[in-house]
Motif scaffolding. Structure first.
Motif, PDB file in Angstrom:
ATOM      1  N   PHE A 166       0.840  -1.202   0.000  1.00  0.00           N
ATOM      2  CA  PHE A 166       0.000   0.000   0.000  1.00  0.00           C
ATOM      3  C   PHE A 166       0.873   1.249   0.000  1.00  0.00           C
ATOM      4  N   ASP A 167       0.352   2.325  -0.578  1.00  0.00           N
ATOM      5  CA  ASP A 167       1.080   3.585  -0.667  1.00  0.00           C
ATOM      6  C   ASP A 167       0.958   4.417   0.606  1.00  0.00           C
ATOM      7  N   GLY A 168       0.160   3.965   1.540  1.00  0.00           N
ATOM      8  CA  GLY A 168      -0.038   4.663   2.799  1.00  0.00           C
ATOM      9  C   GLY A 168      -1.225   4.055   3.507  1.00  0.00           C
ATOM     10  N   VAL A 169      -1.673   4.739   4.569  1.00  0.00           N
ATOM     11  CA  VAL A 169      -2.799   4.234   5.357  1.00  0.00           C
ATOM     12  C   VAL A 169      -3.737   5.376   5.711  1.00  0.00           C
ATOM     13  N   GLN A 170      -4.970   5.004   5.977  1.00  0.00           N
ATOM     14  CA  GLN A 170      -5.938   5.935   6.544  1.00  0.00           C
ATOM     15  C   GLN A 170      -6.465   5.364   7.859  1.00  0.00           C
ATOM     16  N   ILE A 171      -6.471   6.170   8.887  1.00  0.00           N
ATOM     17  CA  ILE A 171      -7.032   5.781  10.182  1.00  0.00           C
ATOM     18  C   ILE A 171      -8.532   6.049  10.141  1.00  0.00           C
ATOM     19  N   HIS A 172      -9.327   5.003  10.321  1.00  0.00           N
ATOM     20  CA  HIS A 172     -10.784   5.154  10.323  1.00  0.00           C
ATOM     21  C   HIS A 172     -11.212   5.636  11.709  1.00  0.00           C
ATOM     22  N   ALA A 173     -11.582   6.910  11.786  1.00  0.00           N
ATOM     23  CA  ALA A 173     -12.002   7.503  13.057  1.00  0.00           C
ATOM     24  C   ALA A 173     -13.415   8.064  12.933  1.00  0.00           C
ATOM     25  N   ALA A 174     -14.226   7.444  12.076  1.00  0.00           N
ATOM     26  CA  ALA A 174     -15.554   7.956  11.761  1.00  0.00           C
ATOM     27  C   ALA A 174     -16.627   6.896  12.001  1.00  0.00           C
ATOM     28  N   ASN A 175     -17.870   7.265  11.684  1.00  0.00           N
ATOM     29  CA  ASN A 175     -18.995   6.339  11.532  1.00  0.00           C
ATOM     30  C   ASN A 175     -19.367   5.557  12.783  1.00  0.00           C
ATOM     31  N   GLY A 176     -19.039   6.069  13.956  1.00  0.00           N
ATOM     32  CA  GLY A 176     -19.459   5.403  15.179  1.00  0.00           C
ATOM     33  C   GLY A 176     -18.632   4.204  15.561  1.00  0.00           C
ATOM     34  N   TYR A 177     -17.412   4.078  14.998  1.00  0.00           N
ATOM     35  CA  TYR A 177     -16.529   2.975  15.376  1.00  0.00           C
ATOM     36  C   TYR A 177     -15.620   3.417  16.532  1.00  0.00           C
ATOM     37  N   LEU A 178     -14.636   2.614  16.889  1.00  0.00           N
ATOM     38  CA  LEU A 178     -13.952   2.779  18.164  1.00  0.00           C
ATOM     39  C   LEU A 178     -13.433   4.186  18.428  1.00  0.00           C
ATOM     40  N   ILE A 179     -12.649   4.742  17.508  1.00  0.00           N
ATOM     41  CA  ILE A 179     -12.071   6.066  17.778  1.00  0.00           C
ATOM     42  C   ILE A 179     -13.166   7.116  17.867  1.00  0.00           C
ATOM     43  N   ASP A 180     -14.185   7.005  17.032  1.00  0.00           N
ATOM     44  CA  ASP A 180     -15.321   7.919  17.083  1.00  0.00           C
ATOM     45  C   ASP A 180     -16.059   7.790  18.417  1.00  0.00           C
ATOM     46  N   GLU A 181     -16.087   6.570  18.960  1.00  0.00           N
ATOM     47  CA  GLU A 181     -16.735   6.335  20.253  1.00  0.00           C
ATOM     48  C   GLU A 181     -15.965   6.997  21.400  1.00  0.00           C
ATOM     49  N   PHE A 182     -14.668   7.224  21.192  1.00  0.00           N
ATOM     50  CA  PHE A 182     -13.884   7.991  22.161  1.00  0.00           C
ATOM     51  C   PHE A 182     -14.071   9.494  21.941  1.00  0.00           C
ATOM     52  N   LEU A 183     -14.210   9.918  20.697  1.00  0.00           N
ATOM     53  CA  LEU A 183     -14.284  11.342  20.390  1.00  0.00           C
ATOM     54  C   LEU A 183     -15.556  11.997  20.919  1.00  0.00           C
ATOM     55  N   ARG A 184     -16.684  11.291  20.843  1.00  0.00           N
ATOM     56  CA  ARG A 184     -17.972  11.957  21.061  1.00  0.00           C
ATOM     57  C   ARG A 184     -18.566  11.633  22.437  1.00  0.00           C
ATOM     58  N   ASP A 185     -19.104  12.674  23.061  1.00  0.00           N
ATOM     59  CA  ASP A 185     -19.584  12.517  24.437  1.00  0.00           C
ATOM     60  C   ASP A 185     -20.867  11.705  24.540  1.00  0.00           C
ATOM     61  N   GLY A 186     -21.538  11.440  23.419  1.00  0.00           N
ATOM     62  CA  GLY A 186     -22.710  10.585  23.465  1.00  0.00           C
ATOM     63  C   GLY A 186     -22.365   9.140  23.762  1.00  0.00           C
ATOM     64  N   ALA A 187     -21.130   8.738  23.462  1.00  0.00           N
ATOM     65  CA  ALA A 187     -20.678   7.370  23.723  1.00  0.00           C
ATOM     66  C   ALA A 187     -19.584   7.318  24.776  1.00  0.00           C
ATOM     67  N   ASN A 188     -18.823   8.400  24.925  1.00  0.00           N
ATOM     68  CA  ASN A 188     -17.693   8.431  25.852  1.00  0.00           C
ATOM     69  C   ASN A 188     -18.134   9.025  27.186  1.00  0.00           C
ATOM     70  N   HIS A 189     -18.258   8.163  28.196  1.00  0.00           N
ATOM     71  CA  HIS A 189     -18.648   8.601  29.533  1.00  0.00           C
ATOM     72  C   HIS A 189     -17.504   8.413  30.537  1.00  0.00           C
ATOM     73  N   ARG A 190     -16.287   8.337  30.028  1.00  0.00           N
ATOM     74  CA  ARG A 190     -15.134   8.065  30.877  1.00  0.00           C
ATOM     75  C   ARG A 190     -14.831   9.258  31.786  1.00  0.00           C
ATOM     76  N   GLU A 191     -14.141   8.957  32.890  1.00  0.00           N
ATOM     77  CA  GLU A 191     -13.724   9.997  33.829  1.00  0.00           C
ATOM     78  C   GLU A 191     -12.207  10.004  34.002  1.00  0.00           C
ATOM     79  N   ASP A 192     -11.494   9.351  33.067  1.00  0.00           N
ATOM     80  CA  ASP A 192     -10.031   9.319  33.143  1.00  0.00           C
ATOM     81  C   ASP A 192      -9.449  10.240  32.074  1.00  0.00           C
TER      82      ASP A 192
END
Length: 362
Positions: A166-192
């Protein structure tokens, strides 16, 4: 302003036009997430894209719950991807691998383990599994001591992507998947350190990007975000407060391009009519900015370039049914209509049998 058919430098990649192929899950790998030979023909047919972003590709078994989707964590997967990238390059194309961790969207019947997420939440509705549709399961919060292991998974997948050609990579941080679940407060209820403030919620995205960059170099790394409204049940109370600084952080890291998925009221993976953030993100992101979601004509794509909001446009379902999409857009030729029944089926039907213009005209 640039034309849609003008070349553009995207980090280390010289793209001959600004018509990118968006990542499209197609379900043509095997149950071990190993690509199959038919995938080489599919991607090579679409090599006239300025750049192909591969279908979402799992970084680990834990993170890949979509039936028959490919992965990049094993030697067998690397070996099977090599003919695909070779075919694209021989056809004159460029291709990057999209790295995917589905977070709470996976099902244990596929992965063999309870899904993980930022917090103990569940997606409404049902997951696709090898045994048909099943109710989504409640995820367990990713523990702090698991973050290093997750970063290692992204590093391995990046090394494997480069080894696969591959000529490079793209990090999938969209569409309600793991990284998106960390980004948005509707799914991220962490206190750390990974929850609460926007700065904390951006932390995982930044750390993943830094780790991937350490392997591939910033000029071969990109990120996909979906900064506007609900996406598979993941939303944020104030999207601008998290996505604009996230884009700024990625710009500071020097990534090659940022792709923004901005669906309208009838978009897939979430329907939203909230204001689009791309104009605000354009002010803080200095790299190549790519807009995506439901573009079907050259005129609507060109309008975004003329506005100065985008440097390129990624086309999704339009590319699915039109392997020679750039030429069709350039000449105004009619477009093939995709068949939803074959989006995720196995075999050649609805995959490599969509005709190109020369076939249609013959």
């Amino acid at each position: 302003m640039p034309n849609l058919f003008d070349p553009v430098t995207i980090g280390a990649i010289q793209a001959p036009n600004r018509i990118l192929m968006a990542p499209l899950t197609r379900g043509r790998a095997d149950r071990d997430a190993v690509p199959t030979p038919i995938m080489a023909q599919y991607y090579a047919q679409r090599a006239s894209a300025g750049l192909i972003i591969s279908e979402a590709t799992g970084i680990s078994r834990e993170g890949l719950g979509w039936p028959f989707a490919p992965g990049l964590w094993s030697d067998a997967q690397v070996a099977a991807w090599q003919p695909v990238t070779k075919a694209v390059h021989e056809a004159g194309g460029r291709i990057v691998a999209q790295l995917w961790h589905m977070g709470r969207q996976v099902h244990s019947s596929v992965t063999g383990g309870q899904p993980v997420s930022s917090s103990a939440t569940a997606t409404a509705g049902q997951a696709h599994t090898y045994e048909g549709k099943k109710d989504f399961e409640t995820a367990r919060p990713l523990e702090l001591n698991e973050i290093p292991r997750l970063l290692d998974d992204y590093e391995l997948a990046t090394r494997n992507a480069l080894a696969a050609g591959f000529d490079g990579v793209q990090i999938h941080a969209a569409n309600g998947y793991l990284i998106d679940e960390f980004l948005r407060d509707g799914a991220n209820h962490r206190e750390d350190a990974y929850g609460g403030s926007p700065e904390n919620r951006i932390r995982l995205l930044r750390e993943v990007a830094e780790r991937v960059i350490s392997v591939a170099g910033a000029d071969r790394v990109s990120v996909r975000l979906s900064p506007n409204g609900d996406s598979q049940g993941v939303d944020d109370s104030d999207p601008a407060s998290v996505f604009v600084p996230a884009a700024k952080a990625l710009s500071d890291l020097g990534i090659a391009f940022l792709e923004l998925r901005e669906p309208g009221p009838d978009g897939t993976f979430g329907k939203t009519d909230v204001p689009k953030l791309s104009p605000e993100i354009r002010k803080v992101f200095t790299g190549v900015l790519v807009l995506n979601s439901d573009y079907t004509t050259a005129d609507e794509a060109q309008a975004k370039l003329d506005e100065g909001v985008a440097d390129a446009i990624s086309f999704g379902r339009t590319f699915l049914a039109n392997p020679d999409l750039p030429e069709r857009l350039r000449t105004g030729a009619p477009l093939n209509q995709d068949d939803m029944k074959t989006w995720y089926s196995q075999g050649p039907e609805g995959y490599i049998d969509y005709p190109a213009l020369e076939t249609v005209d013959a």
